[in-house]
Design a protein around this motif. Structure first.
Motif, short mmCIF file in Angstrom:
data_model
loop_
_atom_site.label_atom_id
_atom_site.label_comp_id
_atom_site.label_asym_id
_atom_site.label_seq_id
_atom_site.Cartn_x
_atom_site.Cartn_y
_atom_site.Cartn_z
N ASN A 511 40.93 43.80 47.23
CA ASN A 511 41.38 42.50 46.73
C ASN A 511 41.94 42.54 45.33
O ASN A 511 42.18 41.50 44.72
CB ASN A 511 40.22 41.51 46.80
CG ASN A 511 39.99 40.98 48.19
OD1 ASN A 511 40.72 40.11 48.66
ND2 ASN A 511 39.00 41.53 48.88
N CYS A 512 42.14 43.76 44.79
CA CYS A 512 42.77 43.83 43.46
C CYS A 512 43.90 44.85 43.41
O CYS A 512 44.28 45.31 42.33
CB CYS A 512 41.72 44.13 42.39
SG CYS A 512 41.06 45.81 42.39
N GLY A 513 44.41 45.21 44.59
CA GLY A 513 45.58 46.09 44.63
C GLY A 513 45.29 47.56 44.50
O GLY A 513 46.21 48.35 44.26
N LEU A 514 44.04 48.00 44.68
CA LEU A 514 43.70 49.42 44.54
C LEU A 514 43.06 49.97 45.82
O LEU A 514 42.15 50.80 45.76
CB LEU A 514 42.74 49.62 43.36
CG LEU A 514 43.32 49.44 41.96
CD1 LEU A 514 42.25 49.76 40.92
CD2 LEU A 514 44.54 50.31 41.75
N ALA A 515 43.57 49.54 46.98
CA ALA A 515 43.01 50.03 48.24
C ALA A 515 43.15 51.54 48.38
O ALA A 515 42.39 52.19 49.11
CB ALA A 515 43.69 49.31 49.41
N GLN A 516 44.14 52.11 47.66
CA GLN A 516 44.32 53.57 47.73
C GLN A 516 43.17 54.34 47.07
O GLN A 516 43.09 55.56 47.19
CB GLN A 516 45.66 53.98 47.09
CG GLN A 516 45.77 53.71 45.60
CD GLN A 516 46.33 52.35 45.28
OE1 GLN A 516 45.98 51.36 45.92
NE2 GLN A 516 47.24 52.29 44.31
N MET A 517 42.26 53.61 46.40
CA MET A 517 41.11 54.24 45.76
C MET A 517 39.86 54.20 46.63
O MET A 517 38.75 54.46 46.17
CB MET A 517 40.83 53.55 44.42
CG MET A 517 41.96 53.66 43.41
SD MET A 517 42.24 55.37 42.88
CE MET A 517 40.84 55.59 41.78
N ILE A 518 40.05 53.90 47.91
CA ILE A 518 38.94 53.87 48.86
C ILE A 518 38.96 55.17 49.66
O ILE A 518 39.92 55.45 50.39
CB ILE A 518 39.04 52.66 49.81
CG1 ILE A 518 39.07 51.36 49.02
CG2 ILE A 518 37.89 52.67 50.81
CD1 ILE A 518 39.41 50.14 49.87
N GLN A 547 45.88 46.82 35.48
CA GLN A 547 46.07 45.77 34.48
C GLN A 547 47.10 44.74 34.92
O GLN A 547 47.04 43.58 34.53
CB GLN A 547 46.46 46.40 33.14
CG GLN A 547 45.33 47.21 32.51
CD GLN A 547 45.77 47.98 31.28
OE1 GLN A 547 46.96 48.08 30.99
NE2 GLN A 547 44.81 48.53 30.55
N GLN A 548 48.04 45.17 35.78
CA GLN A 548 49.06 44.25 36.29
C GLN A 548 48.55 43.41 37.46
O GLN A 548 48.87 42.23 37.56
CB GLN A 548 50.30 45.04 36.72
CG GLN A 548 51.05 45.70 35.57
CD GLN A 548 52.06 46.74 36.07
OE1 GLN A 548 52.25 46.90 37.28
NE2 GLN A 548 52.71 47.43 35.14
N THR A 549 47.79 44.04 38.35
CA THR A 549 47.39 43.36 39.59
C THR A 549 46.13 42.53 39.45
O THR A 549 45.99 41.49 40.13
CB THR A 549 47.19 44.38 40.72
OG1 THR A 549 46.17 45.32 40.33
CG2 THR A 549 48.47 45.14 41.01
N LEU A 550 45.21 42.93 38.60
CA LEU A 550 43.92 42.25 38.54
C LEU A 550 44.02 40.78 38.12
O LEU A 550 43.40 39.92 38.74
CB LEU A 550 42.96 43.00 37.61
CG LEU A 550 41.53 42.45 37.57
CD1 LEU A 550 40.86 42.60 38.93
CD2 LEU A 550 40.71 43.15 36.50
N PRO A 551 44.80 40.43 37.05
CA PRO A 551 44.81 39.03 36.62
C PRO A 551 45.21 38.04 37.71
O PRO A 551 44.71 36.91 37.73
CB PRO A 551 45.82 39.04 35.46
CG PRO A 551 45.75 40.44 34.92
CD PRO A 551 45.57 41.30 36.14
N GLY A 552 46.11 38.44 38.60
CA GLY A 552 46.54 37.53 39.66
C GLY A 552 45.83 37.74 40.97
O GLY A 552 46.20 37.14 41.99
N SER A 553 44.78 38.55 40.98
CA SER A 553 44.10 38.88 42.22
C SER A 553 43.06 37.84 42.60
O SER A 553 42.67 36.98 41.79
CB SER A 553 43.41 40.25 42.09
OG SER A 553 42.26 40.15 41.27
N ALA A 554 42.56 37.96 43.83
CA ALA A 554 41.51 37.05 44.31
C ALA A 554 40.23 37.17 43.49
O ALA A 554 39.45 36.22 43.41
CB ALA A 554 41.22 37.34 45.78
#
Length: 584
Positions: A511-518, A547-554
């Motif tokens: 939910n913060c744009g880092l699914a590639q870290m799973i 830093q770009q994706t987190l502010p607008g994330s769920a």
């Protein structure tokens, strides 16, 4: 204790003639009055005044161990730990069989980080305690010792201790909850066994409940009740705040039922944000049940599960027609009276239903939303650019770390020979010693890692500025800690588990744009960490992406989060209303 103490003073309780003669000379009425006033001041929270009154009592009778013990407790309450310890030791010198003094001494030692001494004191108390005669101190001694063992990284010992206690008093709700919490966070516990243990707890508390007279109007304003012992600067509060601050007040009315003791600025913020606030700390379950029914709560939400200070036995009474488990606990409550559990499709994918008594309500995004402690995401450039080496880090409590996890982390360190490991929030000396021994057994030299106890907020944030990549523990992932780590700009690597406790990282990263870290396996976990460490440019890019994706994330969208929760509330409320009143 005061009544018995005064009685003993009046009749004479010394063990030898000289002490009896000394007691006979004591002005009994004055001593009794002094003891009563000291106790009343202590009960009212006026501990400084109580200390002075106990000093006066000791001037009148200096040979009574219980006065010394009470004196120590009041000294401890005003922060005079050194003098309190001396008072407890004097009490034990006078009466080595005074279990209360051993318990009080153990608690003081535990709070001071002297866990070896604390363990010894608790065990001394337990040798003397009888659950039938002093249930509260008996329960607290087992509970605190179990918590100490867990924090030291000895969960198996904690489980054995709790089972020992429950063999004596099988119905002890608090100790059984402690056992469930440890089992939920331990590696290698069979899922079916874990469910059976929770169902056993629920079975002990199952009871008939009175019907509810709530008006069955599906579109009216819903009266929500939230129950927690953690309405203060506690990790839970920073996930509950977004829901409370962004709710639609025209559709919901909120009453918070606080069962905790701590009061701080977060408590004040929560209290101001709720429509009504109830302090239920001193209410029995029956009294709290009556209060909630009188308040006309439609949906009652538990925010604790089997964590400290929970009021699950209250939920067993079913004071509201609909009851939910939410946020505070990573497993089922085991209560048939708990209707629903809030989750999401990442933490509880299809098929997870078999692990719960409750019906799952899945939010469309993450079940977590984080209320940041300041408006802007702090700037946090990758430390590798200045250091020339990569620092891996974990900011999770020591009970989530274990030998099998350390083996995997050691593989990462071996794969990146010049890397370092930073461990924060390893509270006890014993835990640090055990983790150091595990790392040493895997060939990791002590110069390549460092460990710190719990840090202040400022120091905790500063530690994140030293971390290039955070390593999520498994099978018990971070939750609130991981949210704060991501908000502080540190990418997180997680290993997808098979149940909720091991899939928190999957939910957060998805939910913060880092699914590639799973990672899908331990080998993938090692390869991902080592690959990023060997490529500082990619690691830096990953940090910038976060830093770009987190502010607008769920994870930071409190308004959407509140709307999703309220949609779930409305859905189950309409369902209940459509069922109609039960037949007589």
């Amino acid at each position: 204790m005061l009544k018995n103490l005064v009685k003993r003073m009046l009749r004479g309780g010394a063990g030898d003639a000289a002490a009896a003669d000394a007691e006979s000379a004591v002005p009994v009425d004055r001593l009794r009055d002094c003891l009563i006033r000291a106790s009343l001041q202590a009960s009212a929270g006026a501990h400084a005044a109580s200390v002075e009154l106990y000093r006066e009592c000791l001037e009148l009778q200096s040979q009574d161990s219980r006065i010394w013990c009470n004196f120590g407790a009041e000294l401890d309450a005003i922060g005079q730990a050194g003098e309190a310890e001396q008072a407890y030791l004097r009490a034990l010198e006078l009466d080595p069989a005074l279990a209360q003094a051993w318990y009080n001494l153990g608690r003081l030692q535990q709070e001071g980080g002297r866990e070896v001494e604390a363990e010894s004191s608790y065990r001394s108390a337990l040798k003397l305690l009888d659950a039938e005669r002093d249930r509260e101190t008996w329960q607290l001694s087992y509970s605190n010792l179990g918590l100490l063992l867990q924090k030291q990284g000895r969960p198996q010992h904690a489980v054995s201790l709790y089972r020992e206690a429950l063999a004596k008093v099988p119905t002890d709700s608090g100790l059984r909850s402690n056992l469930l919490f440890v089992l939920t966070t331990m590696p290698g516990v069979d899922a079916d066994e874990l469910l059976r243990e929770h169902l056993a707890w629920g079975g002990l508390h199952a009871r008939a409940h009175a019907p509810h007279a709530n008006l069955r109007d599906p579109e009216r304003r819903i009266r929500l009740g939230y129950v927690s012992a953690d309405f203060h600067r506690h990790p839970l509060a920073f996930h509950f705040l977004p829901l409370l601050l962004n709710r639609d007040r025209t559709c919901t009315e909120v009453i918070c039922y606080y069962s905790g003791a701590t009061q701080d600025e977060i408590t004040a913020q929560l209290q101001q944000s709720a429509d009504h606030w109830r302090d239920i700390r001193y209410l029995s379950d029956a009294e709290a049940d009556a209060l909630i029914r009188e308040d006309g709560i439609d949906i009652l939400v538990d925010l604790s599960g089997h964590t400290a200070g929970n009021r699950l036995p209250l939920f067993a009474r079913k004071p509201a027609p609909l009851q939910l488990s939410y946020l505070g606990y990573a497993n089922t409550t085991g209560l048939e009276s708990m209707d629903y559990r809030i989750s999401d499709v990442y933490a509880d994918p299809p098929g997870s239903e078999v692990r719960y008594v409750e019906t799952l309500l899945r939010l469309p995004h993450s079940l977590w939303c984080y209320q940041a402690q300041q408006a802007a995401v702090p700037e946090n450039p990758a430390p590798v650019l200045a250091n020339g080496y990569v620092t891996f880090a974990s900011f999770n409590a020591a009970y989530k770390l274990h030998p099998d996890l350390i083996k995997v982390w050691a593989r990462i360190l071996h794969a990146v020979p010049d890397s370092r490991l930073l461990l924060v929030n390893v509270a006890t000396h014993a835990a640090r010693g055990r983790i150091g021994a595990w790392l040493g057994a895997e060939g990791i030299d002590s110069e390549r890692y460092e460990m710190h106890a719990r840090l202040s907020t400022a120091a905790f944030w500063a530690a994140h500025r030293r971390a290039d990549l955070a390593l999520d523990p498994f099978p018990c992932n971070g939750g609130a800690t991981s949210c704060e780590t991501l908000w502080l700009g540190v990418p997180l690597l997680t290993l997808a588990g098979t149940n909720f406790v091991g899939r928190a990282g999957v939910s957060l990263l998805s939910n913060c744009g880092l699914a590639q870290m799973i990672a899908g396996s331990a080998d993938d976990y090692v390869a991902l960490a080592a690959g990023l460490a060997r490529d500082p440019a990619r690691l830096t890019a990953m940090r910038m992406l976060l830093q770009q994706t987190l502010p607008g994330s769920a994870l930071l969208d409190g308004r959407a989060y509140a709307q999703s929760m309220e949609a779930q509330y409305r859905q189950i409320w309409r369902r209940w209303c459509s069922q109609g009143a039960p037949h007589a």
